[in-house]
Design a protein around this motif. Structure first.
Motif, PDB file in Angstrom:
ATOM      1  N   CYS A   1      -4.529  -4.126   6.481  1.00  0.00           N
ATOM      2  CA  CYS A   1      -5.680  -4.371   5.612  1.00  0.00           C
ATOM      3  C   CYS A   1      -5.354  -5.337   4.486  1.00  0.00           C
ATOM      4  O   CYS A   1      -6.253  -6.002   3.947  1.00  0.00           O
TER       5      CYS A   1
ATOM      6  N   MET B   1       0.833  -1.193   0.000  1.00  0.00           N
ATOM      7  CA  MET B   1       0.000   0.000   0.000  1.00  0.00           C
ATOM      8  C   MET B   1       0.873   1.251   0.000  1.00  0.00           C
ATOM      9  O   MET B   1       1.898   1.301   0.682  1.00  0.00           O
TER      10      MET B   1
ATOM     11  N   LEU C   1      -9.762   4.404   4.715  1.00  0.00           N
ATOM     12  CA  LEU C   1      -8.833   4.251   3.603  1.00  0.00           C
ATOM     13  C   LEU C   1      -9.146   5.209   2.461  1.00  0.00           C
ATOM     14  O   LEU C   1     -10.299   5.394   2.077  1.00  0.00           O
TER      15      LEU C   1
ATOM     16  N   HIS D   1       1.414   4.515   1.510  1.00  0.00           N
ATOM     17  CA  HIS D   1       1.056   5.369   2.638  1.00  0.00           C
ATOM     18  C   HIS D   1       1.148   6.820   2.186  1.00  0.00           C
ATOM     19  O   HIS D   1       1.883   7.142   1.248  1.00  0.00           O
TER      20      HIS D   1
ATOM     21  N   ASN E   1      -6.401   5.117  -0.353  1.00  0.00           N
ATOM     22  CA  ASN E   1      -5.024   4.744  -0.655  1.00  0.00           C
ATOM     23  C   ASN E   1      -4.911   4.005  -1.976  1.00  0.00           C
ATOM     24  O   ASN E   1      -5.848   3.359  -2.431  1.00  0.00           O
TER      25      ASN E   1
ATOM     26  N   HIS F   1       0.468  -3.027   5.257  1.00  0.00           N
ATOM     27  CA  HIS F   1      -0.643  -2.514   6.058  1.00  0.00           C
ATOM     28  C   HIS F   1      -1.492  -3.707   6.450  1.00  0.00           C
ATOM     29  O   HIS F   1      -1.644  -4.655   5.663  1.00  0.00           O
TER      30      HIS F   1
END
Length: 312
Positions: free
Chosen positions: A210, A193, A227, A195, A229, A208
Motif C-alpha cells: 500500500c 508500516m 487497513l 504490522h 495500521n 507494505h
C-alpha cells in the motif's frame, strides 16, 4: 447538510464557527469533538469530514463525531499497562471498555469552552488523578485545543502542560472520519508500516504494497486494502480525494505529528480515518523506540498544529 444533524439553534450545547459559507460545529461536551466541517450551499452542504448524526450527539458518543482529540496518548496500550520510571501504571480501571487502553481519556470527558469568536474557539481540559473512572492516569496535566476557521483551512492547535512534580509520558493526536465512497482515494508518503497482531498491537515495522500506491500520483483507493495500521516516517501531508465529485481535502501537520494512522476496514466500507498522531500503537512498551511520543518534565509543555484544507 444531513437532516439528522442538529444546529446550535436546536442544540445549545453545540458551537458553530463561520467563515463565509464554511461552517464548523463543535461539541465541547462530547470529548471536545468536532461534530461537522462543511460548506453550506443552496443545493446542499458539502462535508469535508463525516458529520455526526443526531443520534451520536444525543448519546454523547465521540466515535460518532467528525473528529475527536486523543490525549494523553494515541491508539492502544497493551493490556492497559506500562512501566515508567520503574513504576507500573495500570489503566485497566479507567472506564475504558477496550481490552487494551485506547486513545487516552480526554475524548470521553467534557471540555470547557474558553475564548470564542465568530470563527474560532478555545477548548480547555484539566486532568487531576483520582480513584474515579477515567482519572487513573497518574499524572496531572492541562490541555487546550484552539480551533480556527478561515477561507483556506480549518486549523487545530493542540497544546498540553505537565502539572505534575514528576516526568510524564505523553502523546496526542486527532481522530478524523472522512466520507468514504467507492472512488475515494488517499495520497500521502510514508516510510514504513507497523504490522500488527489480530488485536491490532504492533509486531514490526516494515514494507507494505500500500505504501507505493499511497505515494502514486493518483493515490490509493480507500477500498484497496483492509487497513487499521500505523505508519512511520510520514511526510505530515495527506490528501483525501473524491474524484467523481471533483473535490479533495488535504491534511497538513507540524512536527511532532510524525506518525499517521490509516483506518480503512474492508468489513465497514463506510469508515475511513487518516489521523495525525505523535505516537504509534503501544509506543511506551515498544522495545528499541521508534514509536514517537515524548516525555514532559514538570512544567514542560508541548504545542503543535494541523489543518484541513478543502479544494473544490
Amino acid at each position: 447538510m444531513s437532516a439528522a444533524l442538529p444546529r446550535p439553534a436546536d442544540d445549545g450545547s453545540l458551537i458553530e464557527l463561520r467563515h463565509g459559507a464554511r461552517r464548523v460545529l463543535i461539541a465541547p461536551h462530547v470529548g471536545g469533538a468536532i461534530a461537522a466541517f462543511f460548506d453550506a450551499g443552496e443545493r446542499g452542504d458539502v462535508h469535508w469530514l463525516r458529520p455526526a448524526s443526531r443520534e451520536a450527539l444525543a448519546a454523547c458518543d465521540p466515535l460518532g463525531m467528525a473528529s475527536f482529540p486523543l490525549l494523553p496518548y494515541c491508539n492502544r496500550i497493551r493490556d492497559a499497562r506500562f512501566v515508567f520510571d520503574d513504576e507500573t501504571v495500570d489503566l485497566a480501571g479507567d472506564g475504558n471498555a477496550f481490552d487494551h487502553a485506547l486513545h487516552g481519556h480526554a475524548w470521553r470527558r467534557p471540555w470547557r469552552v474558553g475564548a470564542t469568536t465568530r470563527s474560532s474557539v478555545e477548548l480547555h481540559f484539566s486532568h487531576v488523578p483520582s480513584a474515579a473512572p477515567a482519572h487513573h492516569w497518574p499524572f496531572r496535566y492541562e490541555a487546550t485545543q484552539r480551533i480556527e476557521l478561515s477561507s483556506a483551512a480549518l486549523t487545530v492547535t493542540m497544546s498540553a502542560r505537565n502539572l505534575s512534580d514528576r516526568r510524564m509520558p505523553f502523546g496526542m493526536g486527532h481522530h478524523p472520519y472522512y466520507p468514504r465512497t467507492r472512488t475515494t482515494r488517499i495520497h500521502t508518503r510514508v516510510a514504513a508500516m507497523w504490522h500488527s497482531t489480530p488485536d491490532l498491537l504492533p509486531t514490526h515495522l516494515g514494507p507494505h504494497v500500500c505504501i507505493g500506491q499511497l505515494a502514486s500520483s493518483e493515490g490509493m483507493l480507500a477500498d484497496a486494502f483492509d487497513l487499521d495500521n500505523n505508519f512511520a516516517g510520514w511526510s505530515r501531508r495527506a490528501t483525501i480525494a473524491w474524484p467523481d465529485e471533483q473535490r479533495s481535502v488535504t491534511l497538513c501537520a507540524e512536527a511532532p505529528f510524525d506518525h499517521m494512522v490509516l483506518y480503512a476496514p474492508a468489513d465497514e466500507p463506510s469508515l475511513l480515518c487518516v489521523e495525525p498522531v505523535t505516537n504509534t500503537v503501544d509506543w511506551i512498551n515498544l522495545d528499541g523506540g521508534g514509536g514517537g511520543g515524548c516525555v514532559l518534565g514538570p512544567g514542560e509543555s508541548i504545542r503543535a498544529s494541523f489543518a484541513w484544507m478543502p479544494l473544490r
